[in-house]
Design an enzyme around this catalytic site. Sequence first.
Site, PDB file in Angstrom:
ATOM      1  N   CYS A  11      -4.313  -1.149  -2.187  1.00 20.43           N
ATOM      2  CA  CYS A  11      -4.480   0.295  -2.348  1.00 20.43           C
ATOM      3  C   CYS A  11      -5.263   0.511  -3.644  1.00 20.43           C
ATOM      4  CB  CYS A  11      -3.093   0.937  -2.445  1.00 20.43           C
ATOM      5  SG  CYS A  11      -3.119   2.697  -2.827  1.00 20.43           S
ATOM      6  N   HIS A  14      -8.230   3.173   3.336  1.00 21.71           N
ATOM      7  CA  HIS A  14      -8.324   3.890   4.619  1.00 21.71           C
ATOM      8  C   HIS A  14      -9.762   3.897   5.163  1.00 21.71           C
ATOM      9  CE1 HIS A  14      -4.390   5.572   3.658  1.00 21.71           C
ATOM     10  NE2 HIS A  14      -4.366   6.244   4.792  1.00 21.71           N
ATOM     11  N   ASP A  53       0.858  -1.200   0.000  1.00 23.38           N
ATOM     12  CA  ASP A  53       0.000   0.000   0.000  1.00 23.38           C
ATOM     13  C   ASP A  53       0.886   1.239   0.000  1.00 23.38           C
ATOM     14  OD1 ASP A  53      -2.397   1.612   0.295  1.00 23.38           O
ATOM     15  OD2 ASP A  53      -1.810   1.939   2.363  1.00 23.38           O
ATOM     16  N   SER A  54       0.280   2.375  -0.324  1.00 23.38           N
ATOM     17  CA  SER A  54       1.016   3.639  -0.264  1.00 23.38           C
ATOM     18  C   SER A  54       1.475   3.937   1.161  1.00 23.38           C
ATOM     19  CB  SER A  54       0.110   4.771  -0.747  1.00 23.38           C
ATOM     20  OG  SER A  54      -1.035   4.854   0.080  1.00 23.38           O
ATOM     21  N   GLU A  58      -5.414   9.410   9.018  1.00 20.26           N
ATOM     22  CA  GLU A  58      -4.003   9.429   9.428  1.00 20.26           C
ATOM     23  C   GLU A  58      -3.793  10.288  10.671  1.00 20.26           C
ATOM     24  OE1 GLU A  58      -1.128   9.337   6.378  1.00 20.26           O
ATOM     25  OE2 GLU A  58      -2.139   7.578   5.567  1.00 20.26           O
ATOM     26  N   CYS A  95     -11.317   3.104  -1.020  1.00 22.13           N
ATOM     27  CA  CYS A  95      -9.993   3.500  -0.525  1.00 22.13           C
ATOM     28  C   CYS A  95      -9.783   2.677   0.728  1.00 22.13           C
ATOM     29  CB  CYS A  95      -9.965   4.992  -0.205  1.00 22.13           C
ATOM     30  SG  CYS A  95      -8.459   5.500   0.679  1.00 22.13           S
TER      31      CYS A  95
HETATM   32  N1  DGL Z   1      -5.183   3.679   0.716  1.00 19.02           N
HETATM   33  C1  DGL Z   1      -5.091   4.336  -0.556  1.00 19.02           C
HETATM   34  C2  DGL Z   1      -6.201   3.854  -1.495  1.00 19.02           C
HETATM   35  O1  DGL Z   1      -6.802   2.806  -1.269  1.00 19.02           O
HETATM   36  C3  DGL Z   1      -5.163   5.850  -0.499  1.00 19.02           C
HETATM   37  C4  DGL Z   1      -4.206   6.549   0.389  1.00 19.02           C
HETATM   38  C5  DGL Z   1      -3.307   7.499  -0.361  1.00 19.02           C
HETATM   39  O2  DGL Z   1      -3.797   8.528  -0.859  1.00 19.02           O
HETATM   40  O3  DGL Z   1      -2.118   7.199  -0.433  1.00 19.02           O
HETATM   41  O4  DGL Z   1      -6.470   4.485  -2.496  1.00 19.02           O
END
Ligand code: DGL
Length: 267
Positions: free
Chosen positions: A75, A187, A12-13, A153, A185
């Site tokens: 991600c 998150h 993931d990022s 975050e 996403c």
């Molecule tokens: N978790 C990432 C996603 O599913 C987004 C977080 C980021 O912007 O790096 O798109």
Amino acid sequence: MSATDAPIGVFDSGFGGLTVARALRDQLPNEDMVYLGDTARSPYGTKSIAEVREYALECLDYLAGTGVKALVIACNSASSAVLRDARERYDVPVIDVILPAAKRAVRTTRSGRVGLICTTATATSASYDDALVAVPHVQLITQPCPLFVEYVEAGITSGTELMDAAREYLLPLREAGIDTLILGCTHYPLLAGVISYVAGDEVTLVSSAEECARETFATLADAGLLHDEPRTPQLRFLTTGSPELFAGVGSRLMGGFVEKVEQVYTI
Ligand code: DGL
């Protein structure tokens, strides 16, 4: 080491993919995992698809080089940017978050009106529209929610400010008559409380994290790659950024799930 003993690579990022890692741990408790978060270059959701693609392939190359038996792109922004290339590039199965969530949404909706909330990168890529192109009775209504990643975050999962942002993002989707909402996403499962509260009880949430874990189980089972013997799994957490920061945010978001974190310098 036999193929079934090798770990699953999860990328993931940054921290959002930990929701996928947790779902994987719940659904595949005998599997070792190596998680790589590109926190030095996150967020991805505000970057161009070309930039996300470059970073994501570097990270996936690194994980593939550690000898994993499957790669999970945890991600949505990265999945949007590299999915097709990644399937050709690696000789292990590659699982993404988009196709499993899109499939679940199709099975869930009755009205045919499906909402998608996601980062700007995922919205721009139209990857969910592509995934649903063969299902014309489903109408996708996309709403980027750039502030949600920042709230997660910062550890903010309720409160007036977040509630106001959620209303601004979600009320147009309610008015559009959606009955299913894809959390596009990784998150966002951490905001499922507020999202469900504002979207209303009649809207079913589809978590790309849960669906991705289900798809990973199915992929490993079909390939004969599941580790069937009970064991205490090894979970490794790697970051391109500060290990202290990763351990701090990771354990705040995930409880005791994230322990020792190693820094990766070679990407
Ligand atoms: N978790 C990432 C996603 O599913 C987004 C977080 C980021 O912007 O790096 O798109």
